[in-house]
Write an enzyme that holds these catalytic residues in place. Structure first.
Site, PDB file in Angstrom:
ATOM      1  N   LYS A  95       0.834  -1.206   0.000  1.00 28.33           N
ATOM      2  CA  LYS A  95       0.000   0.000   0.000  1.00 28.33           C
ATOM      3  C   LYS A  95       0.875   1.265   0.000  1.00 28.33           C
ATOM      4  O   LYS A  95       0.651   2.176  -0.787  1.00 28.33           O
ATOM      5  CB  LYS A  95      -0.915   0.040   1.244  1.00 28.33           C
ATOM      6  CG  LYS A  95      -1.830  -1.168   1.396  1.00 28.33           C
ATOM      7  CD  LYS A  95      -2.781  -1.006   2.585  1.00 28.33           C
ATOM      8  CE  LYS A  95      -2.104  -0.976   3.940  1.00 28.33           C
ATOM      9  NZ  LYS A  95      -1.401  -2.226   4.324  1.00 28.33           N
ATOM     10  N   ARG A 155      12.132  -6.042   5.176  1.00 29.25           N
ATOM     11  CA  ARG A 155      11.872  -4.657   4.769  1.00 29.25           C
ATOM     12  C   ARG A 155      12.712  -3.636   5.529  1.00 29.25           C
ATOM     13  O   ARG A 155      12.896  -3.738   6.730  1.00 29.25           O
ATOM     14  CB  ARG A 155      10.383  -4.372   5.005  1.00 29.25           C
ATOM     15  CG  ARG A 155       9.963  -2.947   4.829  1.00 29.25           C
ATOM     16  CD  ARG A 155       8.477  -2.832   4.660  1.00 29.25           C
ATOM     17  NE  ARG A 155       7.712  -2.862   5.905  1.00 29.25           N
ATOM     18  CZ  ARG A 155       6.397  -2.655   5.972  1.00 29.25           C
ATOM     19  NH1 ARG A 155       5.701  -2.443   4.868  1.00 29.25           N
ATOM     20  NH2 ARG A 155       5.778  -2.690   7.126  1.00 29.25           N
TER      21      ARG A 155
END
Ligand code: AMP
Length: 213
Positions: free
Chosen positions: A13, A126
């Site tokens: 997103k 990440r």
């Protein structure tokens, strides 16, 4: 045009929202970013939500609706990308009301579909640029060998405190229990569109562009 990017943690997103900001001059409203800012700057609210966020649970509707209300009140033009908001049915209802109070509407809700194994491997690998927020992945998009962000040249990179396996399990459970009912909610309103979030960033961006155009 105002849109929601809906999907579990790690669905992409934030990455897609950043693309839309660059390419379409839209405004990203990420409640996660707003809460992290409050936490980092040590406000009272930031202190109250820190533990909840670290555990991967949702903060109260009242707090996040208040954050969004502040951004929307008096905002001109629209062009908002809601990223990580709404996450509960109460938040979805509140967003509808806030938009109509401002004479605005919601144009599309884009559900980003990604399987759980991919989410776990994306999130545990990440990191982001501390300056501009560009997202890196240890396997698929490592931090360049010269240690400089490809987007802004920044040299500091960070990992989120809640990007660990324990918090992630709680975040996924929160998504399935509290947020996934929004899929039915927006489907019933005729606003839901789904994209395959597993593809390359450019391919997902193209799917989203096709919906928006
Ligand atoms: P995110 O950056 O969207 O993954 O959000 C990080 C964390 O902030 C979440 O795990 C929640 O603890 C909190 N959070 C962000 N947005 C919301 C929201 N709309 N409702 C409740 N909690 C939220």
């Amino acid at each position: 045009m105002n849109i929601i990017l809906l999907g579990p943690p790690g669905a992409g997103k934030g990455t897609q929202a950043r693309r839309l900001v660059e390419e379409r001059d839209m405004v990203q409203l990420s409640t996660g970013d707003m809460l992290r800012e409050a936490k980092d700057s040590g406000t009272d609210m930031g202190k109250r939500v820190a533990d909840v966020m670290a555990r991967g649970e949702l903060v109260t509707d009242e707090i996040v609706i208040g954050l969004i209300r502040e951004k929307l009140e008096g905002a001109k033009g629209g062009g908002f990308i809601f990223d990580g908001f709404p996450r509960t049915l109460a938040q979805a209802d509140a967003l509808g009301e806030l938009l109509s109070e401002e004479g605005q509407s919601l144009d599309a809700v884009i559900e980003m579909r990604v399987d759980d194994d991919t989410l776990v491997s994306r999130i545990t690998a990440r990191s982001t640029c501390g300056n501009c927020g560009e997202v890196y992945n240890d396997q698929t998009k490592p931090i360049p060998a010269d240690g400089r962000c490809t987007s802004c040249g920044g040299t500091e990179f960070k990992r989120r405190a809640d990007d660990n396996e324990d918090s992630l399990r709680t975040r996924l459970m929160a998504y399935y229990k509290q947020t996934s009912p929004l899929i039915g909610y927006y489907h019933a309103k005729g606003q839901l569109r789904a994209v395959d979030g597993l593809g390359e960033i450019d391919d997902v961006a193209a799917e989203i562009a096709a919906i928006l155009d």
